[in-house]
Every structure is written in C-alpha cells, then in structure tokens.
Scaffold this motif. Sequence first.
Motif, short mmCIF file in Angstrom:
data_model
loop_
_atom_site.label_atom_id
_atom_site.label_comp_id
_atom_site.label_asym_id
_atom_site.label_seq_id
_atom_site.Cartn_x
_atom_site.Cartn_y
_atom_site.Cartn_z
N SER A 17 -1.09 -5.15 2.17
CA SER A 17 -2.65 -5.54 2.99
C SER A 17 -2.35 -6.61 3.80
O SER A 17 -1.80 -7.72 3.78
N MET A 18 -4.14 -6.95 4.37
CA MET A 18 -3.67 -7.97 5.56
C MET A 18 -4.18 -8.85 5.04
O MET A 18 -5.25 -8.89 4.46
N GLU A 19 -3.48 -9.87 5.89
CA GLU A 19 -4.27 -11.69 5.34
C GLU A 19 -3.93 -12.45 6.05
O GLU A 19 -4.06 -11.95 7.14
N CYS A 55 -0.40 -0.59 11.06
CA CYS A 55 -0.02 0.94 10.61
C CYS A 55 -1.27 0.78 9.67
O CYS A 55 -0.72 0.20 8.88
N GLY A 56 -2.85 1.55 10.47
CA GLY A 56 -3.06 2.59 8.19
C GLY A 56 -3.77 3.12 8.82
O GLY A 56 -3.86 4.12 10.06
N ILE A 57 -4.43 3.05 7.71
CA ILE A 57 -6.07 4.41 7.82
C ILE A 57 -7.72 3.59 8.49
O ILE A 57 -7.81 2.42 7.47
N VAL A 58 -8.08 3.42 9.52
CA VAL A 58 -9.47 2.70 9.23
C VAL A 58 -10.88 4.22 9.86
O VAL A 58 -10.64 5.36 10.39
N PRO A 59 -11.78 4.06 9.30
CA PRO A 59 -13.28 4.54 9.50
C PRO A 59 -13.53 4.69 11.38
O PRO A 59 -13.47 3.07 11.49
N GLN A 60 -13.62 5.16 12.01
CA GLN A 60 -14.46 5.29 12.96
C GLN A 60 -15.59 6.41 13.11
O GLN A 60 -15.05 7.76 12.90
N LYS A 61 -16.39 6.51 13.70
CA LYS A 61 -17.71 6.87 13.40
C LYS A 61 -17.82 7.29 14.53
O LYS A 61 -17.60 6.85 15.96
N ARG A 78 1.13 -1.34 -0.09
CA ARG A 78 -0.21 0.32 0.05
C ARG A 78 0.80 1.25 0.12
O ARG A 78 0.37 2.47 -0.86
N LEU A 79 1.98 1.04 0.82
CA LEU A 79 2.96 2.32 0.71
C LEU A 79 4.31 1.76 1.58
O LEU A 79 4.33 0.89 1.85
N THR A 80 5.13 3.26 0.76
CA THR A 80 6.48 2.33 1.96
C THR A 80 6.90 3.77 1.93
O THR A 80 6.51 4.90 1.75
N GLU A 107 -11.37 -12.40 12.96
CA GLU A 107 -12.77 -11.67 13.15
C GLU A 107 -12.01 -10.13 12.74
O GLU A 107 -12.35 -9.38 11.50
N TRP A 108 -10.45 -9.71 13.54
CA TRP A 108 -9.78 -8.68 12.77
C TRP A 108 -9.34 -8.54 11.38
O TRP A 108 -9.03 -7.10 10.78
N ILE A 109 -9.06 -9.37 11.33
CA ILE A 109 -8.44 -9.23 9.49
C ILE A 109 -9.61 -9.37 8.77
O ILE A 109 -9.56 -8.76 7.93
N ASP A 110 -10.57 -9.81 9.00
CA ASP A 110 -11.45 -10.08 8.39
C ASP A 110 -12.03 -8.14 8.13
O ASP A 110 -12.83 -8.18 7.04
N TRP A 111 -12.60 -7.72 9.18
CA TRP A 111 -12.55 -6.24 8.89
C TRP A 111 -11.53 -5.98 8.51
O TRP A 111 -12.26 -4.44 7.66
N ASN A 112 -10.15 -5.20 8.69
CA ASN A 112 -9.70 -4.82 7.92
C ASN A 112 -9.85 -5.51 5.86
O ASN A 112 -9.73 -4.14 5.40
N LYS A 113 -9.93 -6.07 6.09
CA LYS A 113 -10.09 -7.01 4.61
C LYS A 113 -11.60 -6.14 4.09
O LYS A 113 -11.40 -5.38 2.42
N ARG A 114 -12.04 -6.33 5.14
CA ARG A 114 -13.53 -5.35 4.08
C ARG A 114 -13.71 -3.98 4.10
O ARG A 114 -14.20 -3.47 3.15
N ASN A 115 -12.99 -3.11 5.91
CA ASN A 115 -11.97 -1.96 4.95
C ASN A 115 -11.68 -1.92 3.61
O ASN A 115 -11.91 -0.65 3.24
N GLU A 116 -11.02 -2.53 2.93
CA GLU A 116 -9.83 -2.25 2.18
C GLU A 116 -10.74 -2.12 0.61
O GLU A 116 -10.59 -1.67 -0.18
N LYS A 117 -11.79 -3.18 0.93
CA LYS A 117 -12.63 -3.32 0.01
C LYS A 117 -13.70 -1.79 -0.19
O LYS A 117 -13.61 -1.81 -0.81
N GLY A 118 -14.26 -1.70 1.00
CA GLY A 118 -15.11 -0.58 0.80
C GLY A 118 -14.22 1.13 0.75
O GLY A 118 -15.25 1.39 0.36
N TYR A 119 -13.22 0.78 1.68
CA TYR A 119 -13.07 2.45 1.74
C TYR A 119 -11.13 2.21 1.07
O TYR A 119 -11.07 3.59 1.31
N ARG A 120 -10.89 1.02 0.30
CA ARG A 120 -9.14 0.71 0.09
C ARG A 120 -8.28 1.65 0.88
O ARG A 120 -7.57 1.94 0.84
N VAL A 121 -8.77 1.04 2.08
CA VAL A 121 -7.63 1.98 3.23
C VAL A 121 -7.74 0.80 4.62
O VAL A 121 -9.37 0.14 3.82
N SER A 122 -6.90 0.79 5.18
CA SER A 122 -7.21 -0.13 6.69
C SER A 122 -6.16 -0.11 7.05
O SER A 122 -5.41 0.08 7.03
N LEU A 123 -5.79 -1.43 7.99
CA LEU A 123 -4.78 -1.76 8.76
C LEU A 123 -4.19 -1.91 8.22
O LEU A 123 -4.47 -3.24 7.86
#
Length: 171
Positions: A16-18, A80-86, A6-8, A49-65
């Motif tokens: 990306s988390m796997e 380290c990364g970027i996640v949506p927080q309400k 994602r970046l260096t 569940e954490w990994i799955d949540w980050n995969k969904r963030n990556e798909k939906g927002y194009r960012v995740s941890l």
Amino acid sequence: MPSETRLTTDRIRLRSMEDRDKEHLLRLFTDKEVMKYYPGVKNERETQEWIDWNKRNEKGYRVSLWIAEDKRTGEFLGQCGIVPQKIGNEVYMEIGYMFARRHWGNGYATEAARGCLDYGFNACQYGKMIALIDPENTPSIRVAERIGMAYNRTIEKRGKPLCVYERKSSD
C-alpha cells in the motif's frame, strides 16, 4: 508501522502507498524520461494528491497503484497496481505500471503487472482487465502483450489518443 503487503512475486513486494513514499514518487514523477508519455511531470503537491488518490482507491475499491519494492532489499523500484478507469459510461479495472529508469530492462514491470493481473482475476474476480497506453510507448505495449493482453481499440482520454489493451479472465 510497515505498509500492508498486497501481493508478492518472485522478486517484488507490492505494498500500500503511504505519505512516506512521497520522496521516491516525486523523483519518479520529475524524471522527464519516465514521464515522457504522460501529460507532464508532477510537483510536490501533485505527488501528494496522487498518494491521496491511491489511498482513496485502496479504501473504496481495495486496489490501487502500489509501491513496488525489491523483496530482498526493500529498495524502491516504482509503482504497479490496479486502478478504476472510466471509458465512456463504463468503469474498467486497469493495470498500471511505472518504474524508476535505473530499473528498466530487468523485467520488473512484466513481473509486477503479471502479479496484478493474477490478483485481479483470482482475488478480485474481475472478468476483464485493461491497460491504457500511449500508442508511442512501445516498452509499455510490450509489457501488456507479455502478460497476454491484446490491442482492442484506441480512445481519446485526457486530450490524447490512448490504446486500450485488454485481457479477459477466460483468456
């Protein structure tokens, strides 16, 4: 198949988390000192569940941890990364960081967080980014301040007070 980079930064590759990262993340999430400012340690199911949540963030927002690795050796450093927080009725993009204890004090969190801040402002065009930090977590507060974030307010989230640090792209 290698994960997408994602970046260096100078020393770090964020990718990306796997599912294959579960063992490393589980070691991170079961370290009581690393998890001191979080609700508690995570078990194997919660780590998946954490990994799955980050995969969904990556798909939906194009960012995740993302998984932070040593760019030279490939060694796992943390995440380290970027996640949506309400917060209230608004969604903010948060920079999050957590590194294995053996890598503390080497500037990895600051370096990775700064890279994520630049990525959020430049590649994603976010106007503002935040960090939610336990008021007792002085090392994380120092990282946020080193990347130019400033204290904005304290909120209640997940049943505890959290400080909101923020920075606008124009700052």
